[in-house]
Design a protein around this motif. Structure first.
Motif, PDB file in Angstrom:
ATOM      1  N   GLU A  57      44.873  29.622  34.308  1.00  0.00           N
ATOM      2  CA  GLU A  57      43.494  29.302  33.935  1.00  0.00           C
ATOM      3  C   GLU A  57      42.566  29.390  35.151  1.00  0.00           C
ATOM      4  OE1 GLU A  57      40.444  28.758  31.528  1.00  0.00           O
ATOM      5  OE2 GLU A  57      42.526  28.950  30.860  1.00  0.00           O
ATOM      6  N   GLU A  58      43.040  28.925  36.311  1.00  0.00           N
ATOM      7  CA  GLU A  58      42.252  29.040  37.538  1.00  0.00           C
ATOM      8  C   GLU A  58      42.022  30.503  37.897  1.00  0.00           C
ATOM      9  OE1 GLU A  58      44.331  26.857  40.522  1.00  0.00           O
ATOM     10  OE2 GLU A  58      43.743  24.897  39.708  1.00  0.00           O
ATOM     11  N   LEU A  59      43.055  31.324  37.735  1.00  0.00           N
ATOM     12  CA  LEU A  59      42.899  32.761  38.011  1.00  0.00           C
ATOM     13  C   LEU A  59      41.909  33.399  37.059  1.00  0.00           C
ATOM     14  CD1 LEU A  59      46.553  33.893  38.807  1.00  0.00           C
ATOM     15  CD2 LEU A  59      44.626  33.762  40.371  1.00  0.00           C
ATOM     16  N   ARG A  60      41.929  32.985  35.799  1.00  0.00           N
ATOM     17  CA  ARG A  60      40.968  33.536  34.827  1.00  0.00           C
ATOM     18  C   ARG A  60      39.544  33.180  35.214  1.00  0.00           C
ATOM     19  NH1 ARG A  60      44.544  31.845  29.731  1.00  0.00           N
ATOM     20  NH2 ARG A  60      45.877  33.684  29.635  1.00  0.00           N
ATOM     21  N   THR A  61      39.323  31.928  35.595  1.00  0.00           N
ATOM     22  CA  THR A  61      37.963  31.538  35.993  1.00  0.00           C
ATOM     23  C   THR A  61      37.551  32.255  37.272  1.00  0.00           C
ATOM     24  OG1 THR A  61      38.826  29.611  37.180  1.00  0.00           O
ATOM     25  CG2 THR A  61      38.102  29.266  34.907  1.00  0.00           C
ATOM     26  N   MET A  62      38.496  32.422  38.220  1.00  0.00           N
ATOM     27  CA  MET A  62      38.181  33.143  39.441  1.00  0.00           C
ATOM     28  C   MET A  62      37.853  34.601  39.131  1.00  0.00           C
ATOM     29  SD  MET A  62      40.474  33.621  42.919  1.00  0.00           S
ATOM     30  CE  MET A  62      41.089  31.971  42.777  1.00  0.00           C
ATOM     31  N   HIS A  63      38.579  35.208  38.202  1.00  0.00           N
ATOM     32  CA  HIS A  63      38.328  36.593  37.794  1.00  0.00           C
ATOM     33  C   HIS A  63      36.933  36.722  37.199  1.00  0.00           C
ATOM     34  CE1 HIS A  63      39.223  40.605  36.361  1.00  0.00           C
ATOM     35  NE2 HIS A  63      38.891  40.240  35.132  1.00  0.00           N
ATOM     36  N   LYS A  64      36.557  35.761  36.348  1.00  0.00           N
ATOM     37  CA  LYS A  64      35.216  35.799  35.762  1.00  0.00           C
ATOM     38  C   LYS A  64      34.144  35.667  36.837  1.00  0.00           C
ATOM     39  CE  LYS A  64      36.503  33.922  31.265  1.00  0.00           C
ATOM     40  NZ  LYS A  64      36.451  32.750  30.382  1.00  0.00           N
ATOM     41  N   ASP A  65      34.364  34.783  37.816  1.00  0.00           N
ATOM     42  CA  ASP A  65      33.399  34.605  38.892  1.00  0.00           C
ATOM     43  C   ASP A  65      33.251  35.878  39.719  1.00  0.00           C
ATOM     44  OD1 ASP A  65      33.058  32.010  38.075  1.00  0.00           O
ATOM     45  OD2 ASP A  65      34.377  31.143  39.624  1.00  0.00           O
ATOM     46  N   VAL A  66      34.375  36.515  40.030  1.00  0.00           N
ATOM     47  CA  VAL A  66      34.325  37.752  40.820  1.00  0.00           C
ATOM     48  C   VAL A  66      33.626  38.861  40.041  1.00  0.00           C
ATOM     49  CG1 VAL A  66      35.779  39.582  41.789  1.00  0.00           C
ATOM     50  CG2 VAL A  66      36.306  37.202  42.268  1.00  0.00           C
ATOM     51  N   GLN A  67      33.906  38.959  38.738  1.00  0.00           N
ATOM     52  CA  GLN A  67      33.247  39.992  37.942  1.00  0.00           C
ATOM     53  C   GLN A  67      31.746  39.753  37.864  1.00  0.00           C
ATOM     54  OE1 GLN A  67      35.209  40.279  34.137  1.00  0.00           O
ATOM     55  NE2 GLN A  67      36.417  42.024  34.829  1.00  0.00           N
ATOM     56  N   SER A  68      31.341  38.505  37.714  1.00  0.00           N
ATOM     57  CA  SER A  68      29.904  38.235  37.651  1.00  0.00           C
ATOM     58  C   SER A  68      29.242  38.532  38.994  1.00  0.00           C
ATOM     59  CB  SER A  68      29.650  36.789  37.228  1.00  0.00           C
ATOM     60  OG  SER A  68      30.116  35.900  38.218  1.00  0.00           O
ATOM     61  N   ALA A  70      30.301  40.755  41.187  1.00  0.00           N
ATOM     62  CA  ALA A  70      30.278  42.225  41.313  1.00  0.00           C
ATOM     63  C   ALA A  70      29.159  42.811  40.461  1.00  0.00           C
ATOM     64  CB  ALA A  70      31.619  42.813  40.910  1.00  0.00           C
ATOM     65  N   GLY A  71      28.953  42.256  39.273  1.00  0.00           N
ATOM     66  CA  GLY A  71      27.861  42.725  38.422  1.00  0.00           C
ATOM     67  C   GLY A  71      26.509  42.464  39.060  1.00  0.00           C
ATOM     68  N   ASP A  72      26.345  41.303  39.700  1.00  0.00           N
ATOM     69  CA  ASP A  72      25.083  41.000  40.377  1.00  0.00           C
ATOM     70  C   ASP A  72      24.839  41.974  41.530  1.00  0.00           C
ATOM     71  OD1 ASP A  72      24.728  38.886  38.661  1.00  0.00           O
ATOM     72  OD2 ASP A  72      25.434  37.361  40.102  1.00  0.00           O
ATOM     73  N   ILE A  73      25.880  42.253  42.292  1.00  0.00           N
ATOM     74  CA  ILE A  73      25.747  43.193  43.411  1.00  0.00           C
ATOM     75  C   ILE A  73      25.402  44.582  42.891  1.00  0.00           C
ATOM     76  CG2 ILE A  73      27.048  44.385  45.230  1.00  0.00           C
ATOM     77  CD1 ILE A  73      28.524  41.738  45.694  1.00  0.00           C
TER      78      ILE A  73
END
Length: 171
Positions: A57-68, A70-73
């Protein structure tokens, strides 16, 4: 948890000895030990599975944070590119209408690619002439170096006619 001390264990052992009997007590103790071991293994498996689920679950939330992030960048990068394209387009439009672009007063003062290539070629040739290891007298004598001769052959070629030595260095 349950507070079991030495006295309570001794009391349980005496009661078990009286109830079960001395013949079956070792067999019952082995069975209780195996059941206790199984329970411990089961609890350890449940704990490890729960910890794996938490990590997942922590990895899933971290993945979502990284994707967001990357999308902002990516959005910022695309916005910067479109802003730059608009600035360049407006600059070219100003140049076509006769506006002042980067110190050039009209579009005919802007250097062409051919003139830039020619200047770069001349610069490279001048730099090569400055940094080459070929002596200047040799360049002027032959124009360019055709082949390499050894030092002994060069001495024999350029030695004066009457300067033949006897063959010894010290004589």
């Amino acid at each position: 948890m349950i507070d079991i001390g030495i006295t309570k264990l001794a009391l349980i052992g005496v009661v078990a000895l009286v109830v079960v009997g001395p013949e079956r007590l070792p067999k019952m103790a082995r069975m209780a030990g195996t059941l206790f071991g199984r329970a411990q293994r089961y609890l350890n498996e449940v704990k490890s599975e729960v910890s794996r689920e938490i990590e997942l679950e922590e990895l899933r939330t971290m993945h979502k944070d990284v994707q967001s992030a990357a999308g902002d960048i990516r959005r910022d990068f695309e916005k910067g590119i479109t802003d730059t394209e608009q600035a360049v387009t407006s600059g070219w439009d100003d140049a076509d209408t006769g506006g002042d672009v980067g110190g050039y007063h009209n579009r005919y003062d802007i250097p062409t690619m051919e003139s830039l290539d020619r200047k770069a070629r001349n610069f490279r040739q001048k730099k090569l002439q400055r940094t080459t290891a070929t002596p200047a007298w040799y360049k002027h004598q032959s124009g360019r170096r055709a082949h390499v001769i050894s030092a002994a052959a060069r001495v024999a070629k350029y030695r004066p006619v009457g300067g033949k030595s006897s063959g010894s260095f010290f004589s």
